[in-house]
Design a protein around this motif. Structure first.
Motif, PDB file in Angstrom:
ATOM      1  N   GLU A 100     -43.932   4.740  -2.026  1.00  0.00           N
ATOM      2  CA  GLU A 100     -43.433   5.288  -3.287  1.00  0.00           C
ATOM      3  C   GLU A 100     -41.929   5.089  -3.429  1.00  0.00           C
ATOM      4  O   GLU A 100     -41.406   5.057  -4.543  1.00  0.00           O
ATOM      5  N   PHE A 101     -41.235   4.967  -2.311  1.00  0.00           N
ATOM      6  CA  PHE A 101     -39.777   4.855  -2.306  1.00  0.00           C
ATOM      7  C   PHE A 101     -39.302   3.675  -3.146  1.00  0.00           C
ATOM      8  O   PHE A 101     -38.351   3.791  -3.920  1.00  0.00           O
ATOM      9  N   GLY A 102     -39.949   2.529  -3.016  1.00  0.00           N
ATOM     10  CA  GLY A 102     -39.537   1.325  -3.724  1.00  0.00           C
ATOM     11  C   GLY A 102     -39.700   1.412  -5.227  1.00  0.00           C
ATOM     12  O   GLY A 102     -39.032   0.694  -5.972  1.00  0.00           O
ATOM     13  N   TYR A 103     -40.587   2.290  -5.692  1.00  0.00           N
ATOM     14  CA  TYR A 103     -40.828   2.423  -7.129  1.00  0.00           C
ATOM     15  C   TYR A 103     -39.820   3.347  -7.811  1.00  0.00           C
ATOM     16  O   TYR A 103     -39.728   3.349  -9.038  1.00  0.00           O
ATOM     17  N   LEU A 104     -39.112   4.137  -7.036  1.00  0.00           N
ATOM     18  CA  LEU A 104     -38.142   5.061  -7.621  1.00  0.00           C
ATOM     19  C   LEU A 104     -36.798   4.373  -7.805  1.00  0.00           C
ATOM     20  O   LEU A 104     -36.336   3.662  -6.916  1.00  0.00           O
ATOM     21  N   VAL A 105     -36.181   4.609  -8.952  1.00  0.00           N
ATOM     22  CA  VAL A 105     -34.886   4.013  -9.260  1.00  0.00           C
ATOM     23  C   VAL A 105     -33.940   5.147  -9.654  1.00  0.00           C
ATOM     24  O   VAL A 105     -34.338   6.064 -10.374  1.00  0.00           O
ATOM     25  N   GLU A 106     -32.709   5.076  -9.151  1.00  0.00           N
ATOM     26  CA  GLU A 106     -31.728   6.088  -9.519  1.00  0.00           C
ATOM     27  C   GLU A 106     -31.627   6.153 -11.034  1.00  0.00           C
ATOM     28  O   GLU A 106     -31.533   5.135 -11.706  1.00  0.00           O
ATOM     29  N   GLY A 107     -31.678   7.377 -11.565  1.00  0.00           N
ATOM     30  CA  GLY A 107     -31.637   7.579 -13.007  1.00  0.00           C
ATOM     31  C   GLY A 107     -33.006   7.821 -13.619  1.00  0.00           C
ATOM     32  O   GLY A 107     -33.098   8.268 -14.769  1.00  0.00           O
ATOM     33  N   ASP A 108     -34.085   7.524 -12.876  1.00  0.00           N
ATOM     34  CA  ASP A 108     -35.435   7.790 -13.391  1.00  0.00           C
ATOM     35  C   ASP A 108     -35.583   9.271 -13.705  1.00  0.00           C
ATOM     36  O   ASP A 108     -35.155  10.131 -12.942  1.00  0.00           O
ATOM     37  N   LYS A 109     -36.216   9.563 -14.834  1.00  0.00           N
ATOM     38  CA  LYS A 109     -36.519  10.947 -15.216  1.00  0.00           C
ATOM     39  C   LYS A 109     -38.025  11.117 -15.217  1.00  0.00           C
ATOM     40  O   LYS A 109     -38.761  10.186 -15.544  1.00  0.00           O
ATOM     41  N   GLY A 110     -38.456  12.301 -14.841  1.00  0.00           N
ATOM     42  CA  GLY A 110     -39.886  12.539 -14.810  1.00  0.00           C
ATOM     43  C   GLY A 110     -40.210  13.919 -14.288  1.00  0.00           C
ATOM     44  O   GLY A 110     -39.381  14.826 -14.309  1.00  0.00           O
ATOM     45  N   ARG A 111     -41.439  14.054 -13.802  1.00  0.00           N
ATOM     46  CA  ARG A 111     -41.929  15.342 -13.301  1.00  0.00           C
ATOM     47  C   ARG A 111     -42.107  15.250 -11.787  1.00  0.00           C
ATOM     48  O   ARG A 111     -42.906  14.458 -11.295  1.00  0.00           O
ATOM     49  N   LEU A 112     -41.347  16.075 -11.079  1.00  0.00           N
ATOM     50  CA  LEU A 112     -41.373  16.146  -9.616  1.00  0.00           C
ATOM     51  C   LEU A 112     -42.334  17.248  -9.199  1.00  0.00           C
ATOM     52  O   LEU A 112     -42.236  18.377  -9.676  1.00  0.00           O
ATOM     53  N   THR A 113     -43.245  16.927  -8.302  1.00  0.00           N
ATOM     54  CA  THR A 113     -44.164  17.922  -7.749  1.00  0.00           C
ATOM     55  C   THR A 113     -43.859  18.056  -6.261  1.00  0.00           C
ATOM     56  O   THR A 113     -43.750  17.058  -5.544  1.00  0.00           O
ATOM     57  N   PHE A 114     -43.693  19.314  -5.815  1.00  0.00           N
ATOM     58  CA  PHE A 114     -43.371  19.581  -4.417  1.00  0.00           C
ATOM     59  C   PHE A 114     -43.940  20.920  -3.985  1.00  0.00           C
ATOM     60  O   PHE A 114     -44.294  21.757  -4.822  1.00  0.00           O
ATOM     61  N   GLN A 115     -44.023  21.100  -2.678  1.00  0.00           N
ATOM     62  CA  GLN A 115     -44.478  22.362  -2.084  1.00  0.00           C
ATOM     63  C   GLN A 115     -43.544  22.690  -0.938  1.00  0.00           C
ATOM     64  O   GLN A 115     -43.601  22.055   0.115  1.00  0.00           O
ATOM     65  N   GLY A 116     -42.661  23.628  -1.137  1.00  0.00           N
ATOM     66  CA  GLY A 116     -41.653  23.945  -0.124  1.00  0.00           C
ATOM     67  C   GLY A 116     -40.738  22.754   0.063  1.00  0.00           C
ATOM     68  O   GLY A 116     -40.060  22.327  -0.868  1.00  0.00           O
ATOM     69  N   THR A 117     -40.745  22.175   1.258  1.00  0.00           N
ATOM     70  CA  THR A 117     -39.920  20.988   1.526  1.00  0.00           C
ATOM     71  C   THR A 117     -40.749  19.709   1.498  1.00  0.00           C
ATOM     72  O   THR A 117     -40.260  18.658   1.882  1.00  0.00           O
ATOM     73  N   ARG A 118     -41.994  19.800   1.053  1.00  0.00           N
ATOM     74  CA  ARG A 118     -42.894  18.639   1.020  1.00  0.00           C
ATOM     75  C   ARG A 118     -42.908  17.993  -0.362  1.00  0.00           C
ATOM     76  O   ARG A 118     -43.194  18.641  -1.365  1.00  0.00           O
ATOM     77  N   PHE A 119     -42.638  16.711  -0.401  1.00  0.00           N
ATOM     78  CA  PHE A 119     -42.750  15.916  -1.615  1.00  0.00           C
ATOM     79  C   PHE A 119     -44.229  15.677  -1.888  1.00  0.00           C
ATOM     80  O   PHE A 119     -44.975  15.263  -1.011  1.00  0.00           O
ATOM     81  N   LYS A 120     -44.658  15.962  -3.120  1.00  0.00           N
ATOM     82  CA  LYS A 120     -46.062  15.743  -3.489  1.00  0.00           C
ATOM     83  C   LYS A 120     -46.224  14.591  -4.473  1.00  0.00           C
ATOM     84  O   LYS A 120     -47.284  13.996  -4.542  1.00  0.00           O
ATOM     85  N   GLY A 121     -45.154  14.291  -5.248  1.00  0.00           N
ATOM     86  CA  GLY A 121     -45.272  13.181  -6.175  1.00  0.00           C
ATOM     87  C   GLY A 121     -44.191  13.235  -7.250  1.00  0.00           C
ATOM     88  O   GLY A 121     -43.521  14.241  -7.444  1.00  0.00           O
ATOM     89  N   PHE A 122     -44.026  12.102  -7.929  1.00  0.00           N
ATOM     90  CA  PHE A 122     -43.095  12.001  -9.045  1.00  0.00           C
ATOM     91  C   PHE A 122     -43.715  11.105 -10.103  1.00  0.00           C
ATOM     92  O   PHE A 122     -44.094   9.964  -9.814  1.00  0.00           O
ATOM     93  N   GLN A 123     -43.860  11.650 -11.305  1.00  0.00           N
ATOM     94  CA  GLN A 123     -44.416  10.903 -12.436  1.00  0.00           C
ATOM     95  C   GLN A 123     -43.295  10.619 -13.424  1.00  0.00           C
ATOM     96  O   GLN A 123     -42.728  11.536 -14.001  1.00  0.00           O
ATOM     97  N   ARG A 124     -42.984   9.320 -13.601  1.00  0.00           N
ATOM     98  CA  ARG A 124     -41.947   8.911 -14.558  1.00  0.00           C
ATOM     99  C   ARG A 124     -42.382   9.246 -15.970  1.00  0.00           C
ATOM    100  O   ARG A 124     -43.550   9.152 -16.308  1.00  0.00           O
ATOM    101  N   GLN A 125     -41.396   9.557 -16.819  1.00  0.00           N
ATOM    102  CA  GLN A 125     -41.684   9.821 -18.233  1.00  0.00           C
ATOM    103  C   GLN A 125     -41.678   8.535 -19.000  1.00  0.00           C
ATOM    104  O   GLN A 125     -41.031   7.586 -18.701  1.00  0.00           O
TER     105      GLN A 125
END
Length: 125
Positions: A100-125
């Motif tokens: 997933e790291f390669g698909y993220l670009v600085e400046g991307d906006k979207g919906r971040l899903t997490f649980q405590g310190t665990r990354f669950k996902g990011f959906q770009r708008q």
């Protein structure tokens, strides 16, 4: 009979200076290991008891950290991190799966899903 005559050294218990230092270093090592283990289990438990949240966020920065293991056939692994800024202005950094790291670009906006310190996902708008 004195201690020296009984084959004992100056500590009186058969411990050499090296043995005492080795014992102390060993105890410190075990103590650090137990501390890290307890801290990790505590974070794992805290994450499990945290709610899964989804918030609006922006990708602020990305970085990697390479962990090298010593040895004749040394290997290592890379950990991928992304920092997100949420609407309140707070920033949160998460370890991100490499796929997933390669698909993220600085400046991307979207919906971040997490649980405590665990990354669950990011959906770009």
């Amino acid at each position: 009979m004195g201690w020296h005559m009984m084959g004992m050294n100056s500590f009186g218990f058969g411990f050499s200076g090296f043995g005492v230092i080795f014992g102390l270093v060993f105890l410190v090592f075990i103590g650090v290991f137990v501390f890290i283990l307890v801290k990790s289990i505590g974070q794992w438990n805290k994450n499990n008891n945290s709610p899964v949240l989804t918030v609006e966020a922006t990708v602020v920065t990305k970085r990697t950290s390479y962990h090298h293991s010593a040895g004749e056939h040394s290997m290592g692994h890379t950990t991928y991190y992304t920092t997100f800024q949420v609407e309140s202005g707070d920033r949160m950094e998460f370890a991100i799966p490499h796929n997933e790291f390669g698909y993220l670009v600085e400046g991307d906006k979207g919906r971040l899903t997490f649980q405590g310190t665990r990354f669950k996902g990011f959906q770009r708008q």
